[in-house]
Design a protein around this motif. Sequence first.
Motif, PDB file in Angstrom:
ATOM      1  N   ARG A  28       0.813  -0.993  -0.065  1.00 39.64           N
ATOM      2  CA  ARG A  28       0.295   0.638   0.220  1.00 39.64           C
ATOM      3  C   ARG A  28       0.945   1.336   0.406  1.00 39.64           C
ATOM      4  O   ARG A  28       1.418   1.573   0.806  1.00 39.64           O
ATOM      5  CB  ARG A  28      -0.700   0.163   1.463  1.00 39.64           C
ATOM      6  N   ILE A  29       0.989   2.115  -1.455  1.00 38.00           N
ATOM      7  CA  ILE A  29       1.859   2.895  -1.039  1.00 38.00           C
ATOM      8  C   ILE A  29       1.739   4.082  -0.159  1.00 38.00           C
ATOM      9  O   ILE A  29       2.484   5.685  -0.616  1.00 38.00           O
ATOM     10  CB  ILE A  29       1.918   3.001  -2.828  1.00 38.00           C
ATOM     11  N   ALA A  30       0.283   4.838  -0.582  1.00 39.44           N
ATOM     12  CA  ALA A  30       0.055   5.712   0.027  1.00 39.44           C
ATOM     13  C   ALA A  30       0.276   6.987  -0.004  1.00 39.44           C
ATOM     14  O   ALA A  30      -0.268   7.175  -1.781  1.00 39.44           O
ATOM     15  CB  ALA A  30       0.088   5.998   1.523  1.00 39.44           C
ATOM     16  N   SER A  31       0.444   8.001   0.776  1.00 44.13           N
ATOM     17  CA  SER A  31       0.579   9.565   0.236  1.00 44.13           C
ATOM     18  C   SER A  31       1.237   9.675  -1.412  1.00 44.13           C
ATOM     19  O   SER A  31       1.413  10.146  -1.901  1.00 44.13           O
ATOM     20  CB  SER A  31       1.655  10.550   0.937  1.00 44.13           C
ATOM     21  N   ILE A  32       2.690   8.353  -1.554  1.00 42.57           N
ATOM     22  CA  ILE A  32       3.447   8.289  -2.996  1.00 42.57           C
ATOM     23  C   ILE A  32       2.226   8.347  -3.821  1.00 42.57           C
ATOM     24  O   ILE A  32       2.859   8.385  -5.735  1.00 42.57           O
ATOM     25  CB  ILE A  32       4.257   7.777  -2.845  1.00 42.57           C
ATOM     26  N   THR A  33       0.983   7.937  -3.774  1.00 41.52           N
ATOM     27  CA  THR A  33      -0.126   8.205  -5.102  1.00 41.52           C
ATOM     28  C   THR A  33       0.117   9.443  -5.226  1.00 41.52           C
ATOM     29  O   THR A  33      -0.366   9.819  -6.993  1.00 41.52           O
ATOM     30  CB  THR A  33      -1.211   7.692  -4.224  1.00 41.52           C
ATOM     31  N   LYS A  34       0.778  10.589  -4.734  1.00 42.16           N
ATOM     32  CA  LYS A  34      -0.067  11.644  -5.071  1.00 42.16           C
ATOM     33  C   LYS A  34       0.225  12.205  -6.487  1.00 42.16           C
ATOM     34  O   LYS A  34      -0.216  13.334  -7.201  1.00 42.16           O
ATOM     35  CB  LYS A  34       0.009  12.906  -3.341  1.00 42.16           C
ATOM     36  N   VAL A  49      -1.772   0.316  -4.941  1.00 45.58           N
ATOM     37  CA  VAL A  49      -0.838  -0.402  -4.156  1.00 45.58           C
ATOM     38  C   VAL A  49      -0.383  -0.404  -5.275  1.00 45.58           C
ATOM     39  O   VAL A  49      -0.164  -0.442  -6.233  1.00 45.58           O
ATOM     40  CB  VAL A  49      -1.897  -1.824  -4.027  1.00 45.58           C
ATOM     41  N   SER A  50       1.365  -0.579  -4.813  1.00 50.55           N
ATOM     42  CA  SER A  50       2.352  -0.954  -6.663  1.00 50.55           C
ATOM     43  C   SER A  50       3.415  -1.375  -5.633  1.00 50.55           C
ATOM     44  O   SER A  50       3.276  -2.523  -4.558  1.00 50.55           O
ATOM     45  CB  SER A  50       2.629   0.070  -6.470  1.00 50.55           C
ATOM     46  N   THR A  51       3.966  -1.794  -6.212  1.00 52.76           N
ATOM     47  CA  THR A  51       5.953  -2.019  -6.856  1.00 52.76           C
ATOM     48  C   THR A  51       6.805  -1.496  -6.821  1.00 52.76           C
ATOM     49  O   THR A  51       6.814  -0.729  -7.335  1.00 52.76           O
ATOM     50  CB  THR A  51       6.242  -3.512  -7.252  1.00 52.76           C
ATOM     51  N   VAL A  52       8.189  -2.036  -5.983  1.00 51.90           N
ATOM     52  CA  VAL A  52       9.140  -0.846  -6.251  1.00 51.90           C
ATOM     53  C   VAL A  52       9.365  -0.181  -7.639  1.00 51.90           C
ATOM     54  O   VAL A  52      10.197   0.039  -8.498  1.00 51.90           O
ATOM     55  CB  VAL A  52      10.788  -1.478  -5.470  1.00 51.90           C
ATOM     56  N   ASP A  53       9.712  -1.608  -8.870  1.00 61.49           N
ATOM     57  CA  ASP A  53      10.005  -1.155 -10.161  1.00 61.49           C
ATOM     58  C   ASP A  53       9.026  -0.860 -11.355  1.00 61.49           C
ATOM     59  O   ASP A  53       8.789  -0.233 -12.071  1.00 61.49           O
ATOM     60  CB  ASP A  53      10.501  -2.846 -11.169  1.00 61.49           C
ATOM     61  N   ASP A  54       7.379  -0.702 -10.220  1.00 63.83           N
ATOM     62  CA  ASP A  54       6.740  -0.380 -11.294  1.00 63.83           C
ATOM     63  C   ASP A  54       6.811   1.677 -10.960  1.00 63.83           C
ATOM     64  O   ASP A  54       6.283   2.414 -11.223  1.00 63.83           O
ATOM     65  CB  ASP A  54       4.581  -0.451 -10.322  1.00 63.83           C
ATOM     66  N   TRP A  92       7.683  12.523  -2.864  1.00 61.70           N
ATOM     67  CA  TRP A  92       6.971  11.868  -1.294  1.00 61.70           C
ATOM     68  C   TRP A  92       7.150  11.205  -0.592  1.00 61.70           C
ATOM     69  O   TRP A  92       8.345  10.551  -0.206  1.00 61.70           O
ATOM     70  CB  TRP A  92       5.405  12.367  -1.231  1.00 61.70           C
ATOM     71  N   VAL A  93       6.415  11.483   1.046  1.00 60.24           N
ATOM     72  CA  VAL A  93       6.276  10.240   1.526  1.00 60.24           C
ATOM     73  C   VAL A  93       5.068   8.642   2.195  1.00 60.24           C
ATOM     74  O   VAL A  93       4.280  10.561   1.873  1.00 60.24           O
ATOM     75  CB  VAL A  93       7.069   9.702   2.831  1.00 60.24           C
ATOM     76  N   GLY A  94       4.843   7.804   1.923  1.00 55.52           N
ATOM     77  CA  GLY A  94       3.624   7.965   2.348  1.00 55.52           C
ATOM     78  C   GLY A  94       3.523   7.243   3.954  1.00 55.52           C
ATOM     79  O   GLY A  94       3.995   6.380   4.289  1.00 55.52           O
ATOM     80  N   GLY A  95       1.703   7.796   4.878  1.00 53.91           N
ATOM     81  CA  GLY A  95       2.194   7.047   5.793  1.00 53.91           C
ATOM     82  C   GLY A  95       1.883   5.678   6.017  1.00 53.91           C
ATOM     83  O   GLY A  95       2.400   4.389   7.233  1.00 53.91           O
ATOM     84  N   THR A  96       2.198   5.083   5.021  1.00 55.39           N
ATOM     85  CA  THR A  96       1.848   3.674   5.544  1.00 55.39           C
ATOM     86  C   THR A  96       3.546   2.442   5.471  1.00 55.39           C
ATOM     87  O   THR A  96       3.293   1.580   5.656  1.00 55.39           O
ATOM     88  CB  THR A  96       0.826   2.229   3.742  1.00 55.39           C
TER      89      THR A  96
END
Length: 388
Positions: A57-63, A265-270, A343-347
């Motif tokens: 769950r990538i949280a705020s790196i969705t932004k 949700v995502s992966t490091v490569d995505d 940015w950072v994500g709270g998860t």
Amino acid sequence: MNGTGLRDVLEAHVGKGPGAAPGAVGLVARGDRVEVCAVGSADTDGSAPMARDSLFRIASITKPIVAAAVLMLVEDGRLGLDDPVAPWLPELAAPRVVRTPSAPVDDVVPAARPITVEDLLTFRAGYGFPSDFALPAVRPLFDELRQGAPEPEHERGPDAWMAALARVPLLHQPGEAWLYNTCSDIQGVLIARAAGRPLPEFLAERIFAPLGMTDTGFHVPPAALDRFTSSYRPDPQDGTARLVDAADGRWSRAPAFPSGAGGLVSTVDDWYAFARFLLARGTADDGRRLLSAESVARMTTDHLTPAQRAASALFTEGQGWGYGGSVDVARTAPWNVLGRYGWVGGTGTTAHVTPATGTAAILLTQLQMTGPTPPASMRDFWTYAAGV
């Protein structure tokens, strides 16, 4: 760069002790040199080793991803940066503003001007979190809009969410102050309405498919649940990881409200594919231009005044803000590099690119942050990525 260095950084913050995440996946790339390391486990029982393709769950790196989608619609001619948002978001056609930030929610005045698309992108629309969470006009963001950690099972659809937002007064006049989070959720609704299709569909067609982000979305399909990590929160008493959401929990089905602020949700490569797109100034790996270099430059450039940067320091530590992410404007810590955007994500996630050096740095963990201040794991990772 070598694998040993990154592994040491990650393993120092992974395990079973207080403040430790069960596992982590980190990626640091400088140009064509890419270092990736997966350590620990997908959950606290240690039965599933963490892997490079583990889902988080990538949280705020969705932004940043959602901000890029807004700019695509600007380049399509469907939106203008200076356009009022009211034609697409009529709920915000006549917003009211509390007389002062500390005023009761019913002590309001009309907004001095309309909210614009760029107000949303720069987080200066008047909605969001200030440094003081106790202000009366902040409480409805939690109670009415469920801002904060996403809870897909409790959310309403975009139209109902916007109707609730319309009942909440602005904390500041449009353009006046930087406020965290809420503007990205509004951007998600704006994208859907301006594009005439749900946010997940637009992102899939315009960003995920062209960039090859095959594992990124607002929920995890059944076939990928075996790669999905559990989510944890540090126990307030002893700091050990306590389960918040299992792999077959909240993200195993599509949400009613796809959160542009933190729902992916995502992966490091995505996310690295998205980072390469930013570093290539809007071009995909196959040469397709998805966004102009000028739009990427606006996205990754600070738009705040010195006073706005100072007022946002609880979240940004005094750095700037572009569209969907912070921009380093001062070297106040070892990890700060001028022009670094992300940015950072709270998860427990973080992702940055530094255009001047061609660097991308992405760290994904399953341990939630306990507040706006990034934990030592992120700071150590950033310092390593900066080459200090």
